[in-house]
Design an enzyme around this catalytic site. Structure first.
Site, short mmCIF file in Angstrom:
data_model
loop_
_atom_site.label_atom_id
_atom_site.label_comp_id
_atom_site.label_asym_id
_atom_site.label_seq_id
_atom_site.Cartn_x
_atom_site.Cartn_y
_atom_site.Cartn_z
CB CYS A 51 15.64 -4.23 85.64
SG CYS A 51 16.69 -3.03 86.47
CG HIS A 57 14.86 0.55 83.63
ND1 HIS A 57 14.41 1.43 84.57
CD2 HIS A 57 15.56 -0.41 84.30
CE1 HIS A 57 14.82 1.02 85.77
NE2 HIS A 57 15.51 -0.09 85.63
#
Length: 340
Positions: A130, A243
């Site tokens: 990710c 994130h």
């Protein structure tokens, strides 16, 4: 005529998001099958306006399935992905199992779409980590213009990257701070995550880096350019979804902030929000639920020749996992598995 799709791990965070995104993007599917372990057998999951009952992954026959999206972790993937591939399904795997195998493509569609042709070797395509996925989307258009020599990245990664257990632990620890008697000791994480930051994601390696940091290095080289030098520090922060990354880039050629900003504005998959004013930047709250990778705080790094700094934010359950997998499936359909 559409495709027959299977989603393995359909009851998990990423699997549910895969189903949501398949429906949102109106992927041309004649049939979508939700697969899970026996423990979750019969659990209902949403696919657009439909409700699907999960079927037993262990007993499922993948014959006739065109594309299988896997979100079940490396252990089960090692068992079931080859089975699906042998039955003729193209596996798009979200685990780390196949990412570093040289003859299996590791793909971010905005960055290295041509690599999809390599799927034929094993009928398997790997989805990147990710934190890597969102970074390389921002790096690639700049690399094409000025060639990147070195990247220094610090990540601020949400607890959803650790699954439902990570999200539950943040919620319970936060509540426990305010409600006497409901304190929650760390279990999923190595230290308290509520109101804290933990510079440790995945296991430690011999050189002192963590495996999450190693993944960013190796995957960036495989996806973008093996010549790029990368150093990463990966930190878990008390954010549920999204994130963030502070990225410093050193180029071989001059590239100023204004030109970089214009290049990124034209690049696929990127949304530039970069105003030099209060709130003129993206944060995880704004990116949650969005398809884009957001880039902000683009500025020149005067500590190195030909340097830039930027702030990159993305929904890790989407671009960092489920969305990228569905985009790979779309790419596969356009280039290799055309129907109709």
């Amino acid at each position: 005529m559409g495709y027959r799709i299977a989603v393995a791990g359909a009851t998990g965070n990423v699997g549910r998001e895969m189903l949501n995104i398949l429906a949102e993007r109106e992927f041309p599917a004649d049939e979508v099958v939700a697969l899970a372990s026996r423990n979750s057998l019969g659990t209902e999951v949403s696919y657009g306006d439909e409700t699907l009952k999960t079927r037993d992954l262990d007993q499922f026959d993948f014959t006739g399935i065109d594309i299988a999206l896997f979100a079940i972790g490396s252990g089960p993937t090692k068992t079931y992905a080859p089975k699906a591939a042998r039955a003729g399904a193209v596996v798009i795997d979200n685990s780390s199992l196949y990412r570093y195998q040289p003859d299996i493509p590791l793909i971010v569609p905005e960055v290295n779409p041509d690599a999809v042709e390599q799927y034929r070797t094993h009928n398997i395509i790997a989805n990147p980590n990710c934190s890597t996925a969102q970074m390389v989307v921002a790096l690639k258009p700049l690399h094409d213009r000025a060639r990147i020599r070195r990247v220094v990245v610090s990540t601020y990664q949400s607890v959803s990257g650790a699954g439902k257990e990570g999200m539950d632990e943040l919620w319970l620890q936060t509540k426990g701070i305010y409600v006497p008697g409901q304190e929650k000791e760390p279990k999923k994480f190595t230290k308290q995550i509520a109101f804290n930051c933990i510079p440790h994601i995945d296991v430690f390696m011999e050189d002192g880096s963590t495996k999450e940091e190693w993944k960013m290095v190796v995957e960036t080289k495989k996806i973008v350019d093996p010549k790029i030098k990368v150093t990463a520090t990966c930190v878990r922060v008390p954010v549920f979804v999204g994130h963030s990354e502070a990225i410093n880039i050193e180029f071989e050629e001059p590239l100023d902030a204004d030109e970089a900003r214009e290049i990124l504005r034209e690049a696929p998959g990127i949304m530039v929000i970069d105003k030099h004013e209060d709130g003129g930047y993206a944060t995880p709250v704004e990116c949650a639920g969005d398809f884009a990778t957001f880039v902000s705080r683009i500025r020149e790094d005067i500590t190195v020749e030909n340097g830039l700094a930027m702030w990159v934010v993305s929904d890790n359950l989407r671009k960092g996992a489920a969305l990228n997998a569905v985009q790979i499936a779309e790419l596969l359909g356009r280039r290799c598995l055309k129907k109709g």
